[in-house]
Design a protein around this motif. Sequence first.
Motif, short mmCIF file in Angstrom:
data_model
loop_
_atom_site.label_atom_id
_atom_site.label_comp_id
_atom_site.label_asym_id
_atom_site.label_seq_id
_atom_site.Cartn_x
_atom_site.Cartn_y
_atom_site.Cartn_z
N SER A 102 17.45 -14.89 -7.73
CA SER A 102 16.58 -16.03 -7.45
C SER A 102 17.35 -17.35 -7.46
N ALA A 103 18.37 -17.43 -8.32
CA ALA A 103 19.17 -18.65 -8.41
C ALA A 103 20.08 -18.83 -7.20
N GLY A 104 20.25 -17.78 -6.40
CA GLY A 104 21.07 -17.88 -5.20
C GLY A 104 22.42 -17.19 -5.30
N THR A 158 30.68 -15.62 -14.36
CA THR A 158 30.07 -16.55 -15.31
C THR A 158 28.72 -16.06 -15.81
N ASP A 159 28.42 -16.41 -17.07
CA ASP A 159 27.09 -16.15 -17.62
C ASP A 159 26.05 -17.10 -17.05
N ARG A 160 26.51 -18.22 -16.48
CA ARG A 160 25.61 -19.25 -15.98
C ARG A 160 25.81 -19.44 -14.48
N ALA A 161 25.36 -18.45 -13.73
CA ALA A 161 25.48 -18.53 -12.28
C ALA A 161 24.76 -19.74 -11.72
N ASP A 162 23.65 -20.14 -12.35
CA ASP A 162 22.91 -21.31 -11.89
C ASP A 162 23.77 -22.57 -12.01
N VAL A 163 24.47 -22.71 -13.13
CA VAL A 163 25.36 -23.85 -13.34
C VAL A 163 26.53 -23.81 -12.36
N PRO A 192 18.45 -5.32 -2.17
CA PRO A 192 19.26 -4.83 -1.04
C PRO A 192 20.24 -5.84 -0.46
N THR A 193 20.10 -7.12 -0.80
CA THR A 193 21.05 -8.12 -0.28
C THR A 193 22.09 -8.53 -1.31
N VAL A 194 21.95 -8.07 -2.54
CA VAL A 194 22.91 -8.43 -3.59
C VAL A 194 24.17 -7.58 -3.43
#
Length: 259
Positions: free
Chosen positions: A44-46, A248-253, A109-111
């Motif tokens: 969801s975070a991209g 990274t543990d913080r993919a959003d960051v 399926p897109t990951v």
Amino acid sequence: MTQHPWFAGAATPRVLAHRGLVTAEDAAHGVVENSFAAVAAAHSAGADYVESDCHLTADGVVVLFHDEDLSRVTGDPRPVAAVRSHELEGLMSERGGLLTLEQALDAFPTVRFNLDVKAADAADAVGRLVAPHGHRVLVTSFSDERRRAALAAAAAAGRGVRPATSAGRGTIGRVLAGLAVRSRRSVRRALQDVDAVQVPERQGRLRIVTPRFVEAVHGSGAEVHVWTVNDPADMRRLVDAGVDGIVTDRADVALRALR
């Protein structure tokens, strides 16, 4: 070396969500790493890439789980290999949900998955499961023997593109030895069957990721991915130094810092 589809068409530098994504808010609600909720949050975070780990349960199910036993994540002291999948599903029900490898490949399926084979007994099953998805899977392990066993199982299944792969500890040791004696041929020989080298920036007092290391790995046709980097300044510094991917543990960051 022809670029494997795992790398093609995705944004760079690559952000690999380490065991998914668990924000402080998610953790407060009981969500843990490698759960269905954690992988869904990374997606969801991209994040294009999710790094995860594979163990085999007592009934032969490959699950996304890092530790050899359940104590740190669930409080149950038993090894993953001693627990049946339905028991583990119950233990994970209020921790974000158990995610098997088969479910992960079907539900997302897109990951593009970066899968670390943590147990020798899991290698064959991992290879067979990822065989139809080889274009979006990278298989790795600290053990070169385990990752090669998984790759062999995928090849034996005979379906689709072979998974990408990154170097185990033995291979990385040969790379560092080749650099120490300034032998580019030795480095190229060590990396001839791998697509990426995934390492910490340092191991104790030894600095692994140096300009010479990055240059040599690139010269052999492989990428350099560094784990586990959670500070945005460190992420940018490493990318500026030529690193291709940040685990990274913080993919959003990371996505905000690097895009």
